[in-house]
Motif scaffolding. Sequence first.
Motif, PDB file in Angstrom:
ATOM      1  N   ASP A 174     -27.375  -9.147 -33.638  1.00 51.07           N
ATOM      2  CA  ASP A 174     -26.698  -9.563 -32.406  1.00 51.07           C
ATOM      3  C   ASP A 174     -25.574  -8.599 -32.029  1.00 51.07           C
ATOM      4  OD1 ASP A 174     -25.979 -10.928 -34.924  1.00 51.07           O
ATOM      5  OD2 ASP A 174     -24.216 -11.604 -33.827  1.00 51.07           O
ATOM      6  N   SER A 208     -29.877 -12.387 -37.554  1.00 50.35           N
ATOM      7  CA  SER A 208     -29.102 -12.474 -36.319  1.00 50.35           C
ATOM      8  C   SER A 208     -28.552 -13.874 -36.096  1.00 50.35           C
ATOM      9  CB  SER A 208     -29.986 -12.077 -35.130  1.00 50.35           C
ATOM     10  OG  SER A 208     -29.293 -12.217 -33.913  1.00 50.35           O
ATOM     11  N   SER A 251     -27.436  -8.586 -27.218  1.00 49.33           N
ATOM     12  CA  SER A 251     -28.195  -8.629 -28.464  1.00 49.33           C
ATOM     13  C   SER A 251     -28.985  -7.339 -28.673  1.00 49.33           C
ATOM     14  CB  SER A 251     -29.169  -9.819 -28.442  1.00 49.33           C
ATOM     15  OG  SER A 251     -30.121  -9.719 -29.484  1.00 49.33           O
TER      16      SER A 251
END
Length: 331
Positions: A174, A208, A251
Amino acid sequence: MKTSHLYLFLHVLLAGGVSVRAFDPVTTTVAIGVGATLGRMILNYFRESCDSKWIAFNLTGLETDLENKLFGQHIASRIILKAVSGFMGNENPKKPLVLSLHGWTGTGKNFVSKLIAENIYKEGMDSSFVHVFTSTLHFPHPSQYLTYKSQLQQWIKGNVSNCERSMFIFDEMDKMHPGLIDSIKPYLDYYDKLDGVSYRKSIFIFLSNAGGDRIIQTALDFWNAGRNRNEIELKDLETLISLSVFNDNQSGFFHTSLIDKNLVDFFVPFLPLEYQHVVQCALSEMKVRGHEPDFEVAHKVAKDLVYFPKSERAFSVKGCKTIESKLDYYT
């Protein structure tokens, strides 16, 4: 050669197998040659190599670890076990195994990566064939984006050339520069070889927090409806996660071809942890430390954490992330 046989060979050789007369150049040369060969044998015996002695999948071990050490993640446990066992049991996979693990901090993403490594590589996370990239450490400067792309390609190609059973873990996806991960897209695709190198037996794992909000909202919906969290299925979350990270311009997966071309095998959701799971984490950590389970202390640790929403105190804000330090305080 077994270790006991190696020691016996050394003992015989050193005890009486080689006799060297002082200043005899022929005999001395032979002795040096034998010594050098012996040195290489010893070095090669203990050096990690890309073969079954050092790389061998332990299905029972992974299944046991997921069952006894990972708490509150029925979806992740099931997917990980089936995906990894199916891949490692296939002698001729069509592409690398690509897993993307999503969820809030402390829910077990890094821990699962460690369990996978420990049940494939004899050296676990310390194996020279397991490579971890952390976005804020390895790719900190957006201005060097193009340099990172080239370095990443070379690094992966070089390591897979050295061992086709390599594992690559990308943490903090991310926080990665959008588009950087696309540089390795060819290595994840359905190719027999690229420039003479086959990537089909490698494993790529992405970690993430992205998509975590969608996962939490789904868990909250089930909680508020009085439904058991074990009723949540992959189909309830996988599409939500993939769309969420694909459209998130902050992201590393933003508009990535890895998603667009369906190269990610599974988007694995990690649910927020409840009080009961935090207690289990505390008890498990006690066992790791060689202590007897103390339920009173485990409950003290669990009660000391912050939960949300404030009124219901349904889920731990940090999952099990601070359990180790909390135990140090209470024990």
